[in-house]
Write a protein that holds these residues in place. Structure first.
Motif, PDB file in Angstrom:
ATOM      1  N   LEU A  36       0.843  -1.216   0.000  1.00  0.00           N
ATOM      2  CA  LEU A  36       0.000   0.000   0.000  1.00  0.00           C
ATOM      3  C   LEU A  36       0.869   1.253   0.000  1.00  0.00           C
ATOM      4  O   LEU A  36       0.470   2.292  -0.523  1.00  0.00           O
ATOM      5  CB  LEU A  36      -0.955  -0.013   1.193  1.00  0.00           C
ATOM      6  CG  LEU A  36      -2.107  -1.018   1.083  1.00  0.00           C
ATOM      7  CD1 LEU A  36      -2.970  -0.989   2.332  1.00  0.00           C
ATOM      8  CD2 LEU A  36      -2.965  -0.778  -0.160  1.00  0.00           C
ATOM      9  N   PHE A 119      -9.413  -2.829   0.508  1.00  0.00           N
ATOM     10  CA  PHE A 119      -8.515  -1.718   0.159  1.00  0.00           C
ATOM     11  C   PHE A 119      -9.231  -0.429  -0.221  1.00  0.00           C
ATOM     12  O   PHE A 119      -8.608   0.616  -0.326  1.00  0.00           O
ATOM     13  CB  PHE A 119      -7.590  -2.130  -1.003  1.00  0.00           C
ATOM     14  CG  PHE A 119      -6.732  -3.322  -0.700  1.00  0.00           C
ATOM     15  CD1 PHE A 119      -6.237  -3.533   0.578  1.00  0.00           C
ATOM     16  CD2 PHE A 119      -6.390  -4.234  -1.689  1.00  0.00           C
ATOM     17  CE1 PHE A 119      -5.441  -4.632   0.873  1.00  0.00           C
ATOM     18  CE2 PHE A 119      -5.593  -5.348  -1.406  1.00  0.00           C
ATOM     19  CZ  PHE A 119      -5.131  -5.540  -0.124  1.00  0.00           C
ATOM     20  N   PRO A 121     -11.270   1.794   1.175  1.00  0.00           N
ATOM     21  CA  PRO A 121     -11.229   3.038   1.960  1.00  0.00           C
ATOM     22  C   PRO A 121      -9.994   3.883   1.642  1.00  0.00           C
ATOM     23  O   PRO A 121     -10.061   5.108   1.594  1.00  0.00           O
ATOM     24  CB  PRO A 121     -11.200   2.541   3.410  1.00  0.00           C
ATOM     25  CG  PRO A 121     -11.842   1.196   3.349  1.00  0.00           C
ATOM     26  CD  PRO A 121     -11.495   0.618   2.010  1.00  0.00           C
ATOM     27  N   ARG A 122      -8.883   3.214   1.356  1.00  0.00           N
ATOM     28  CA  ARG A 122      -7.657   3.964   1.060  1.00  0.00           C
ATOM     29  C   ARG A 122      -7.784   4.699  -0.274  1.00  0.00           C
ATOM     30  O   ARG A 122      -7.381   5.853  -0.401  1.00  0.00           O
ATOM     31  CB  ARG A 122      -6.480   2.996   1.024  1.00  0.00           C
ATOM     32  CG  ARG A 122      -5.229   3.701   0.650  1.00  0.00           C
ATOM     33  CD  ARG A 122      -3.986   2.927   0.934  1.00  0.00           C
ATOM     34  NE  ARG A 122      -2.852   3.796   0.681  1.00  0.00           N
ATOM     35  CZ  ARG A 122      -2.279   3.899  -0.489  1.00  0.00           C
ATOM     36  NH1 ARG A 122      -2.710   3.204  -1.492  1.00  0.00           N
ATOM     37  NH2 ARG A 122      -1.258   4.722  -0.666  1.00  0.00           N
ATOM     38  N   PHE A 123      -8.371   4.032  -1.271  1.00  0.00           N
ATOM     39  CA  PHE A 123      -8.483   4.661  -2.594  1.00  0.00           C
ATOM     40  C   PHE A 123      -9.559   5.748  -2.583  1.00  0.00           C
ATOM     41  O   PHE A 123      -9.421   6.770  -3.253  1.00  0.00           O
ATOM     42  CB  PHE A 123      -8.819   3.611  -3.663  1.00  0.00           C
ATOM     43  CG  PHE A 123      -7.809   2.499  -3.722  1.00  0.00           C
ATOM     44  CD1 PHE A 123      -6.445   2.787  -3.702  1.00  0.00           C
ATOM     45  CD2 PHE A 123      -8.194   1.176  -3.789  1.00  0.00           C
ATOM     46  CE1 PHE A 123      -5.504   1.766  -3.744  1.00  0.00           C
ATOM     47  CE2 PHE A 123      -7.260   0.153  -3.830  1.00  0.00           C
ATOM     48  CZ  PHE A 123      -5.918   0.446  -3.804  1.00  0.00           C
ATOM     49  N   ALA A 125     -10.158   7.736  -0.359  1.00  0.00           N
ATOM     50  CA  ALA A 125      -9.629   8.957   0.264  1.00  0.00           C
ATOM     51  C   ALA A 125      -8.750   9.764  -0.691  1.00  0.00           C
ATOM     52  O   ALA A 125      -8.350  10.888  -0.381  1.00  0.00           O
ATOM     53  CB  ALA A 125      -8.838   8.574   1.519  1.00  0.00           C
ATOM     54  N   MET A 126      -8.427   9.197  -1.873  1.00  0.00           N
ATOM     55  CA  MET A 126      -7.549   9.914  -2.817  1.00  0.00           C
ATOM     56  C   MET A 126      -8.372  10.852  -3.697  1.00  0.00           C
ATOM     57  O   MET A 126      -9.548  10.594  -3.958  1.00  0.00           O
ATOM     58  CB  MET A 126      -6.860   8.915  -3.758  1.00  0.00           C
ATOM     59  CG  MET A 126      -5.838   8.031  -3.110  1.00  0.00           C
ATOM     60  SD  MET A 126      -5.183   6.891  -4.385  1.00  0.00           S
ATOM     61  CE  MET A 126      -3.869   6.125  -3.487  1.00  0.00           C
ATOM     62  N   ARG A 150     -11.972   4.784  -8.048  1.00  0.00           N
ATOM     63  CA  ARG A 150     -11.913   5.115  -6.612  1.00  0.00           C
ATOM     64  C   ARG A 150     -13.126   4.603  -5.847  1.00  0.00           C
ATOM     65  O   ARG A 150     -13.118   4.523  -4.628  1.00  0.00           O
ATOM     66  CB  ARG A 150     -11.860   6.634  -6.443  1.00  0.00           C
ATOM     67  CG  ARG A 150     -10.472   7.198  -6.633  1.00  0.00           C
ATOM     68  CD  ARG A 150     -10.448   8.650  -6.228  1.00  0.00           C
ATOM     69  NE  ARG A 150     -11.571   9.401  -6.736  1.00  0.00           N
ATOM     70  CZ  ARG A 150     -12.286  10.261  -6.016  1.00  0.00           C
ATOM     71  NH1 ARG A 150     -12.013  10.442  -4.757  1.00  0.00           N
ATOM     72  NH2 ARG A 150     -13.274  10.941  -6.563  1.00  0.00           N
ATOM     73  N   PHE A 245      -6.682  -5.731   8.468  1.00  0.00           N
ATOM     74  CA  PHE A 245      -7.650  -4.640   8.268  1.00  0.00           C
ATOM     75  C   PHE A 245      -8.865  -4.872   9.161  1.00  0.00           C
ATOM     76  O   PHE A 245      -9.791  -5.589   8.783  1.00  0.00           O
ATOM     77  CB  PHE A 245      -8.108  -4.576   6.807  1.00  0.00           C
ATOM     78  CG  PHE A 245      -6.986  -4.296   5.862  1.00  0.00           C
ATOM     79  CD1 PHE A 245      -6.525  -3.005   5.682  1.00  0.00           C
ATOM     80  CD2 PHE A 245      -6.393  -5.332   5.160  1.00  0.00           C
ATOM     81  CE1 PHE A 245      -5.475  -2.753   4.814  1.00  0.00           C
ATOM     82  CE2 PHE A 245      -5.343  -5.084   4.293  1.00  0.00           C
ATOM     83  CZ  PHE A 245      -4.884  -3.793   4.115  1.00  0.00           C
TER      84      PHE A 245
END
Ligand SMILES: N[C@@H](CCC(=O)N[C@@H](CS)C(=O)NCC(=O)O)C(=O)O
Length: 252
Positions: A36, A119, A121-123, A125-126, A150, A245
């Protein structure tokens, strides 16, 4: 023999290689990459593996990439104490055909629920631009990332992936039935079992083990692989997504 394995604990492809190294009792130096954080895209690593993915094995200076290739390589350079390749050429061919099927079907399909559930939530946020340049930086997975976007894969894409996983279980069931089990090719595990193991473990981790509740031969296969002495050292703590996670939602 000196082995260095560049890998990630929760990477399904890496788990195949760790399993074979452990089964063969081959000591190895494990270099853990943070996928990540993008460790797999750093120039030093790309010089070893231009695909920008894990795993990569370095053996006495020889660089071997791609998990299916690596496990075959390990079985060739170190056939004992447990070999995962049948002696008969026709059985070997059947093993390789299963491995190709596994790479094309469950290994690819299981990424869809994995990314949506673990995964995303991480994308999410971009920004759009950040995400586009993140996708652009991936030599092998650019199109996969762009297809996901996203916001994650659509319901239709999720159900297509689940259907591909269901068809994998049917194929496994018929291989086990034809060989007499408990493994795909009979009484001993082959590289085909090793190849499919991480997808099945991932499905269980995501709560999808309900998909084989009517399939006792798959349940027996799953018990057999978990009872193999190489399983525990392969799945050390942090190898399951649910261990890494805490927000992980289960599908089943
Ligand atoms: N066919 C390759 C696929 C490797 C692969 O997709 N690795 C994933 C982890 S299982 C990865 O490194 N992903 C990082 C990324 O997509 O940036 C193999 O089996 O080694």
């Amino acid at each position: 023999m000196a082995f260095v394995l560049y890998n990630a604990p929760q990477s399904t492809c890496s788990q195949r290689v760790r399993f074979v190294l452990n089964a063969k009792k081959l000591p190895f130096e494990e270099v853990k990459l943070d996928l990540l954080a993008g460790d797999q895209l750093k120039p030093d690593y790309l010089a070893l593996n231009p695909n920008g993915v894990v795993p990569t094995l370095v053996h006495d200076g020889a660089v071997v990439i791609d998990s299916s290739v690596i496990v075959e390589y390990l079985d060739e350079v170190s056939p004992g104490p447990e070999s995962f390749t049948p002696k008969e050429p026709a059985e070997r061919a059947a093993m390789r055909a299963l491995m190709r099927f596994i790479d094309e079907m469950p290994a690819a399909a299981v990424r869809v629920p994995t990314f949506n559930l673990a995964f995303l939530p991480r994308f999410a946020a971009m920004s759009e631009e950040e995400f586009a340049s993140f996708a652009e930086s991936k030599p092998l997975r650019k199109e996969f990332m762009l297809a996901m976007g996203r916001k994650g894969f659509s319901e239709k894409e999720m159900s297509t992936a689940l259907d591909r996983l269901a068809r994998t279980l049917v194929r496994m069931e018929s291989a086990i039935g034809a060989s007499g089990g408990p493994w795909l090719q009979g009484a001993r595990p082959t590289l085909a079992d090793v190849a499919v193991m991480p997808a099945i473990v991932r499905m269980a981790d995501l709560g999808l083990d309900t998909m084989w509740k009517e399939k006792p031969s798959i349940a027996r296969w799953f018990d057999a692989i978990r009872a193999h002495p190489a399983f525990k050292p392969t799945y050390y703590f942090g190898s399951l997504l649910s261990e890494r996670f805490p927000h992980l939602k289960k599908l089943g």
